[in-house]
Design a protein around this motif. Sequence first.
Motif, mmCIF file in Angstrom:
data_model
loop_
_atom_site.group_PDB
_atom_site.id
_atom_site.type_symbol
_atom_site.label_atom_id
_atom_site.label_comp_id
_atom_site.label_asym_id
_atom_site.label_seq_id
_atom_site.Cartn_x
_atom_site.Cartn_y
_atom_site.Cartn_z
ATOM 1 N N MET A 1 0.842 -1.185 0.000
ATOM 2 C CA MET A 1 0.000 0.000 0.000
ATOM 3 C C MET A 1 0.883 1.243 0.000
ATOM 4 O O MET A 1 1.854 1.331 0.749
ATOM 5 C CB MET A 1 -0.903 -0.005 1.235
ATOM 6 N N LYS A 2 0.519 2.205 -0.823
ATOM 7 C CA LYS A 2 1.264 3.447 -0.917
ATOM 8 C C LYS A 2 0.947 4.341 0.288
ATOM 9 O O LYS A 2 -0.189 4.430 0.732
ATOM 10 C CB LYS A 2 0.881 4.165 -2.215
ATOM 11 N N SER A 3 1.953 5.011 0.801
ATOM 12 C CA SER A 3 1.763 5.895 1.951
ATOM 13 C C SER A 3 1.148 7.222 1.502
ATOM 14 O O SER A 3 1.519 7.773 0.463
ATOM 15 C CB SER A 3 3.110 6.169 2.626
ATOM 16 N N PHE A 4 0.235 7.731 2.291
ATOM 17 C CA PHE A 4 -0.392 9.016 1.984
ATOM 18 C C PHE A 4 0.622 10.161 1.963
ATOM 19 O O PHE A 4 0.403 11.170 1.317
ATOM 20 C CB PHE A 4 -1.519 9.330 2.971
ATOM 21 N N THR A 5 1.739 10.010 2.667
ATOM 22 C CA THR A 5 2.728 11.089 2.706
ATOM 23 C C THR A 5 3.408 11.291 1.354
ATOM 24 O O THR A 5 4.062 12.305 1.150
ATOM 25 C CB THR A 5 3.790 10.840 3.792
ATOM 26 N N GLY A 6 3.236 10.353 0.443
ATOM 27 C CA GLY A 6 3.756 10.505 -0.903
ATOM 28 C C GLY A 6 2.753 11.122 -1.861
ATOM 29 O O GLY A 6 3.089 11.431 -3.004
ATOM 30 N N PHE A 7 1.522 11.334 -1.393
ATOM 31 C CA PHE A 7 0.502 11.948 -2.244
ATOM 32 C C PHE A 7 0.910 13.382 -2.560
ATOM 33 O O PHE A 7 1.385 14.127 -1.681
ATOM 34 C CB PHE A 7 -0.861 11.971 -1.554
ATOM 35 N N LEU A 8 0.715 13.775 -3.795
ATOM 36 C CA LEU A 8 1.048 15.133 -4.217
ATOM 37 C C LEU A 8 0.287 16.167 -3.377
ATOM 38 O O LEU A 8 0.859 17.181 -2.964
ATOM 39 C CB LEU A 8 0.744 15.312 -5.703
ATOM 40 N N CYS A 9 -0.985 15.878 -3.095
ATOM 41 C CA CYS A 9 -1.772 16.832 -2.308
ATOM 42 C C CYS A 9 -1.202 16.998 -0.898
ATOM 43 O O CYS A 9 -1.208 18.092 -0.338
ATOM 44 C CB CYS A 9 -3.243 16.424 -2.260
ATOM 45 N N PHE A 10 -0.684 15.907 -0.326
ATOM 46 C CA PHE A 10 -0.079 15.990 1.001
ATOM 47 C C PHE A 10 1.185 16.843 0.956
ATOM 48 O O PHE A 10 1.397 17.711 1.800
ATOM 49 C CB PHE A 10 0.229 14.588 1.530
ATOM 50 N N GLU A 11 2.018 16.596 -0.041
ATOM 51 C CA GLU A 11 3.274 17.346 -0.165
ATOM 52 C C GLU A 11 3.026 18.825 -0.459
ATOM 53 O O GLU A 11 3.710 19.696 0.088
ATOM 54 C CB GLU A 11 4.154 16.705 -1.235
ATOM 55 N N LEU A 12 2.029 19.119 -1.292
ATOM 56 C CA LEU A 12 1.670 20.520 -1.547
ATOM 57 C C LEU A 12 1.164 21.187 -0.268
ATOM 58 O O LEU A 12 1.480 22.349 0.005
ATOM 59 C CB LEU A 12 0.611 20.619 -2.638
ATOM 60 N N GLY A 13 0.382 20.442 0.510
ATOM 61 C CA GLY A 13 -0.112 20.962 1.787
ATOM 62 C C GLY A 13 1.015 21.283 2.750
ATOM 63 O O GLY A 13 0.991 22.303 3.439
ATOM 64 N N LEU A 14 2.026 20.400 2.806
ATOM 65 C CA LEU A 14 3.191 20.671 3.654
ATOM 66 C C LEU A 14 3.885 21.965 3.251
ATOM 67 O O LEU A 14 4.234 22.789 4.100
ATOM 68 C CB LEU A 14 4.200 19.525 3.574
ATOM 69 N N ALA A 15 4.087 22.124 1.952
ATOM 70 C CA ALA A 15 4.754 23.339 1.455
ATOM 71 C C ALA A 15 3.919 24.578 1.773
ATOM 72 O O ALA A 15 4.450 25.595 2.224
ATOM 73 C CB ALA A 15 5.013 23.224 -0.047
ATOM 74 N N ALA A 16 2.611 24.484 1.557
ATOM 75 C CA ALA A 16 1.736 25.625 1.831
ATOM 76 C C ALA A 16 1.751 25.987 3.314
ATOM 77 O O ALA A 16 1.820 27.169 3.676
ATOM 78 C CB ALA A 16 0.308 25.320 1.373
ATOM 79 N N ARG A 17 1.719 24.976 4.176
ATOM 80 C CA ARG A 17 1.747 25.245 5.621
ATOM 81 C C ARG A 17 3.073 25.873 6.043
ATOM 82 O O ARG A 17 3.109 26.748 6.905
ATOM 83 C CB ARG A 17 1.450 23.978 6.414
ATOM 84 N N LYS A 18 4.160 25.451 5.417
ATOM 85 C CA LYS A 18 5.465 26.038 5.732
ATOM 86 C C LYS A 18 5.490 27.518 5.341
ATOM 87 O O LYS A 18 5.987 28.367 6.095
ATOM 88 C CB LYS A 18 6.580 25.271 5.018
#
Length: 141
Positions: A1-18
Amino acid sequence: MKSFTGFLCFELGLAARKIYRYYNNRYSDYGITVPQSFILFALMEQDGQNVKDLAGRLSLDSPAITGLLDRLEKEDLVERRNDPGDRRALKVFLTEKGKKLAEEIFEIAANFNEVLSSAFDDRQKQALKKLITVIDSLDLQ
């Protein structure tokens, strides 16, 4: 199963929060939030916008704009006036205090934009802009 932390939306969210954390840390001394700063910047560019146009320009709905304006007005940074051309509409104007604050915090945003921009070469900036444009064009209702 793929980890959600690799989802593009998750990574974009991290960048936006930073990015938001960066701005919120800088703006905290001024008692203002990132969305409030966007209203001030929009009014710096064109003072006296009506609420509907302001909402469209910032891609926010009218209730969200109204809440932000309530807080800005409470701090004497903006004022709403009746629109002489439309009795049902209000126009929003920066106060003198709001103009001074907008100019101060605009420097923070401009400096950060320069730092962020310098982290990418021209090809990467174009790819990032394309990514943002594609995401914006998606029908994600």
